[in-house]
Scaffold this active site. Structure first.
Site, PDB file in Angstrom:
ATOM      1  N   TYR B 140       0.833  -1.208   0.000  1.00  0.00           N
ATOM      2  CA  TYR B 140       0.000   0.000   0.000  1.00  0.00           C
ATOM      3  C   TYR B 140       0.869   1.261   0.000  1.00  0.00           C
ATOM      4  CZ  TYR B 140      -2.727   3.788   2.012  1.00  0.00           C
ATOM      5  OH  TYR B 140      -3.287   5.014   2.259  1.00  0.00           O
ATOM      6  N   LYS B 144       1.494   4.234  -3.044  1.00  0.00           N
ATOM      7  CA  LYS B 144       1.290   5.674  -2.835  1.00  0.00           C
ATOM      8  C   LYS B 144       2.575   6.436  -3.153  1.00  0.00           C
ATOM      9  CE  LYS B 144      -3.030   6.072  -1.407  1.00  0.00           C
ATOM     10  NZ  LYS B 144      -4.033   7.147  -1.563  1.00  0.00           N
TER      11      LYS B 144
END
Lengths: 329, 329
Positions: B140, B144
């Protein structure tokens, strides 16, 4: 069991396919032929198409028993990447994601990956080692670094082992004389000089002769394309024997200046041609030389055609007999 | 001129839409409603769909005069990202690429982007500053960070200016009582404790009480969701006024331990519930606290609801009156 070569109709891809065929391997190639050449494929089973075509990839993995992937398919023009970042992130990063997804679904757990010295950007020191900082100076290098980082996660999470090969300047042509370098547009130094020797270009441009190097022109590390191909086969063997994921530089460890390369081309071809010195281009580091000690020790890799003379002679053979390259573009 | 909010039906997205509407802005929302809630949208024009649907995006940009984009749409479960990296690279990275491509084609040159403290991974020091090293500890966070790096190139090459906001722990609910936090599955500490206070969970689990912190439990930086929303509006203003691309941390600068948060929930709710101490989870840093000095000085941002009491009271109001959240999942 077959080896899948993506971008197998490209310059380094086609030389790797030739090497695999020589060793009696079963080869499957996928290439969209946007920059590759069908004629560069000396054998193997061919799928014409794009990695982002998920249905085609699924079909390919269903129809063939793939043991490992060698992944060349990518857009690789630095200048273009600085005009069209969408194309580079889409084709390179998203294309690789589609490939990794298909590999995962097919249970294929080994990939050898065509990376680049451009991941380093302006180097902190030379010779460059694999542990040195990466700060790409263009979108092309950024997409290749992103692909590496993505693969590291696919290794950690899904156990897909990878070898990333960071090439310096690939050059030369296959000893058979059947395949060589044919990029449209051509952006690499040696073919540009050879095209000038052939009279296809009026002169060769040297971008800057005021660098802090022995003769003022940029120094690069040239490596014969067949030596690169050999490294890919060794990397596949490394993974097949249960070796861990690794990043390797591939270069000669020896630098040649632009002026040295031009002089050698004049010597090998026996032809003279005009040389024009232009201002420096933005983003060209003075010296890029690889330390390939890690590839030598871990893969037992040893470049065999590492004299500049060998590299230019093989390239000249190709250009002389194929002045229009594959003649398909 | 309208502001496009991607993922506007999500937790932080919906609070930002509420803030935009309060300020009389025209708002367009795109959300695929996989994790968002239609009921969380207090107004604006709504497109149900995915960023990877290029035809829908083109239609949206053609039908509306978008001056800036606030980009929340992403998959954001750390645990899930470590099981399904394809989903995260596809939805987050490729989705963002599709968005940037559509923005470029429509001539939209400003984007405010929902990033995360997870880009830092285990911090080198606290409080964390924007210039500190980024080494994400999960897929994750990696996606980003990749989105941020990609935006930096789209700025350099295409002039698309961006503000990346790295949130720490978003918490709390809107003062209207109409919208709040409803994740399925829920993975955030404060809603999990509140659900325990409501009797919806038998106990609250504390992962490790032997960290090197005052009470042995992990310390995090909680920030009220409406303060986050306010920062997004300020970031849009910054870009509209010709401000340069920037990365900002958003946090209170003040940490609260898991035990402190539990004690505060017991105090605010007047309810008692069992607390179970379990072993540490892999990858949980002991202390994560942001320095938000840069956001304060450049954006003039000042969190207004920065007492733990304010945050938990607003969240409790929401959970008490919406024990089943939006009731749509």
């Amino acid at each position: 069991m077959a080896i899948l070569v993506t971008g197998g109709a490209g310059y380094i891809g086609s030389h790797t396919v030739a090497e695999l065929l020589d060793q009696g391997k079963e080869v499957v190639v996928i290439d969209n032929l946007l920059t590759g050449h069908k004629e560069a494929l000396l054998g193997g089973k061919f799928y014409e198409g794009d990695l982002r075509d998920k249905a085609l990839l699924a079909k390919l993995f269903a129809e063939n028993d793939i043991e490992a992937v060698i992944h060349f398919a990518a857009s690789s023009l630095v200048g273009e990447s600085m005009k069209d970042p969408v194309k580079y992130f889409d084709n390179n990063v998203y294309g690789t994601l589609c490939l990794l997804e298909a590999m995962d679904q097919a249970g294929v757990r080994s990939i050898v990956f065509s990376s680049t010295a451009a991941t380093y950007g302006e180097p902190d020191k030379v010779p460059i080692e694999e542990t040195d900082a990466t700060h790409p100076a263009n979108v092309y290098g950024e997409t290749k670094l992103t692909m590496e980082r993505m693969m590291a996660w696919f290794d950690q999470v899904l156990g897909i082992k990878y070898v990333s090969l960071r090439y310096f300047n690939a050059a030369g042509a296959h000893e058979s004389g059947k395949i060589g370098e044919d990029h449209r547009p051509e952006s690499h130094l040696i073919p540009l000089i050879l095209q000038t020797a052939l009279g296809q270009r009026p002169s060769i441009q040297v971008f800057g002769d005021d660098y802090n190097t022995p003769d003022g022109t940029c120094v690069r590390d040239y490596i014969h394309v067949s030596d690169l191909a050999d490294a890919h086969l060794r990397a596949v063997d490394h993974l097949m024997k249960g070796g861990d994921s690794e990043v390797f530089n591939l270069g000669n460890g020896q630098g040649f200046s632009v002026k040295e390369v031009i002089a050698k081309v004049k010597e090998v071809t026996g032809r003279d041609f005009p040389v024009v010195v232009s201002p420096r281009r933005e983003g060209d580091p003075a010296v890029l030389i690889a330390s390939s000690d890690k590839a030598r020790s871990v893969l037992g890799w040893q470049p065999k055609r590492n004299k500049l003379d060998d590299i230019i002679r093989s390239a000249w053979e190709w250009h002389l007999h194929h002045p229009d390259g594959y003649g398909d573009k």
